[in-house]
Design a protein around this motif. Sequence first.
Motif, PDB file in Angstrom:
ATOM      1  N   UNK A  32      -5.563  -3.072 -15.944  1.00 42.97           N
ATOM      2  CA  UNK A  32      -5.062  -1.739 -16.288  1.00 42.97           C
ATOM      3  C   UNK A  32      -4.162  -1.232 -15.162  1.00 42.97           C
ATOM      4  N   UNK A  67      -1.323   8.290 -10.678  1.00 42.18           N
ATOM      5  CA  UNK A  67      -1.920   9.575 -10.325  1.00 42.18           C
ATOM      6  C   UNK A  67      -0.869  10.484  -9.717  1.00 42.18           C
ATOM      7  N   UNK A 114      -0.061  14.935  -8.961  1.00 41.81           N
ATOM      8  CA  UNK A 114      -0.711  16.245  -8.887  1.00 41.81           C
ATOM      9  C   UNK A 114      -0.673  16.942 -10.245  1.00 41.81           C
ATOM     10  N   UNK A 115       0.448  16.820 -10.920  1.00 44.61           N
ATOM     11  CA  UNK A 115       0.618  17.558 -12.168  1.00 44.61           C
ATOM     12  C   UNK A 115      -0.213  16.981 -13.307  1.00 44.61           C
ATOM     13  N   UNK A 116      -0.238  15.664 -13.439  1.00 40.27           N
ATOM     14  CA  UNK A 116      -0.824  15.024 -14.616  1.00 40.27           C
ATOM     15  C   UNK A 116      -2.139  14.316 -14.325  1.00 40.27           C
ATOM     16  N   UNK A 117      -2.537  14.265 -13.061  1.00 35.15           N
ATOM     17  CA  UNK A 117      -3.784  13.573 -12.735  1.00 35.15           C
ATOM     18  C   UNK A 117      -3.637  12.077 -12.898  1.00 35.15           C
ATOM     19  N   UNK A 118      -4.743  11.411 -13.224  1.00 37.32           N
ATOM     20  CA  UNK A 118      -4.769   9.960 -13.421  1.00 37.32           C
ATOM     21  C   UNK A 118      -4.471   9.651 -14.885  1.00 37.32           C
ATOM     22  N   UNK A 123     -11.288  -0.490  -9.453  1.00 34.81           N
ATOM     23  CA  UNK A 123      -9.960  -0.058  -9.057  1.00 34.81           C
ATOM     24  C   UNK A 123      -9.556  -0.642  -7.699  1.00 34.81           C
ATOM     25  N   UNK A 124      -8.260  -0.888  -7.576  1.00 32.62           N
ATOM     26  CA  UNK A 124      -7.700  -1.233  -6.283  1.00 32.62           C
ATOM     27  C   UNK A 124      -7.459   0.024  -5.467  1.00 32.62           C
ATOM     28  N   UNK A 125      -6.975  -0.142  -4.219  1.00 30.59           N
ATOM     29  CA  UNK A 125      -6.788   1.011  -3.330  1.00 30.59           C
ATOM     30  C   UNK A 125      -5.554   1.836  -3.663  1.00 30.59           C
ATOM     31  N   UNK A 149      -3.312   6.557 -17.813  1.00 27.44           N
ATOM     32  CA  UNK A 149      -3.159   5.144 -18.116  1.00 27.44           C
ATOM     33  C   UNK A 149      -1.719   4.846 -18.508  1.00 27.44           C
ATOM     34  N   UNK A 164      -2.360   2.927  -9.424  1.00 21.46           N
ATOM     35  CA  UNK A 164      -3.595   2.144  -9.294  1.00 21.46           C
ATOM     36  C   UNK A 164      -3.608   1.008 -10.310  1.00 21.46           C
ATOM     37  N   UNK A 202      -2.672   2.427 -13.796  1.00 19.15           N
ATOM     38  CA  UNK A 202      -2.769   3.880 -13.884  1.00 19.15           C
ATOM     39  C   UNK A 202      -1.817   4.506 -12.868  1.00 19.15           C
ATOM     40  N   UNK A 221       0.841  -1.210   0.000  1.00 16.09           N
ATOM     41  CA  UNK A 221       0.000   0.000   0.000  1.00 16.09           C
ATOM     42  C   UNK A 221       0.869   1.250   0.000  1.00 16.09           C
TER      43      UNK A 221
END
Lengths: 116, 117
Positions: free
Chosen positions: B33, B37, B39-43, B108-110, B45, B91, B35, B9
Amino acid sequence: DQQVKQNSPSLSVQEGRISILNCDYTNSMFDYFLWYKKYPAEGPTFLISISSIKDKNEDGRFTVFLNKSAKHLSLHIVPSQPGDSAVYFCAASAIRAGGGADGLTFGKGTHLIIQP
Amino acid sequence: DAGVIQSPRHEVTEMGQEVTLRCKPISGHNSLFWYRQTMMRGLELLIYFNNNVPIDDSGMPEDRFSAKMPNASFSTLKIQPSEPRDSAVYFCASSFELGGRPYNEQFFGPGTRLTVL
């Protein structure tokens, strides 16, 4: 270049009122759109989706509207409840030939705060 | 009903070290999938697999990143060597694709919070 844009980083709404979250996209190949909800330290959770052949989809308090000509979609939450406070992500996908979809392209999210 | 499981985690490592993130998709799902995340680019793939085969890895930032799916119940994302700019939440998500259906929800996983010092 961001293909999915959520221009409001945050939104504050009073409990019981309508929350409207907006999303714009630029890629005309997108044909499936989704909203995900995310709480801190958790993964995104699917909320509602809409195919490009529709302009509205409703699920309980949540309704998603799609305006293809404007490349715009919105999520309406009525009535807003304190538990709705979270970050909401708009996402889009293109359907692959033969079925199935590509991975999701996400907006940067809108932090919705429901005021009691 | 177990959802998508990710481990660890949290991971804190030093620049230059190898990092391996693990994912167990929901049993019966055939698409997976990864992914990231920030701050600059968000989420965004990174890569996705269908029936254990990589379909699109165009989101993998550079050769330092690699992903494998040796079987239907396990996938890894490896960073070697890691750099501070790799710090992010990673993620894993899975879905079940049924022929003819246009889309299936991704679960999605945690997430794994990675910090590279």
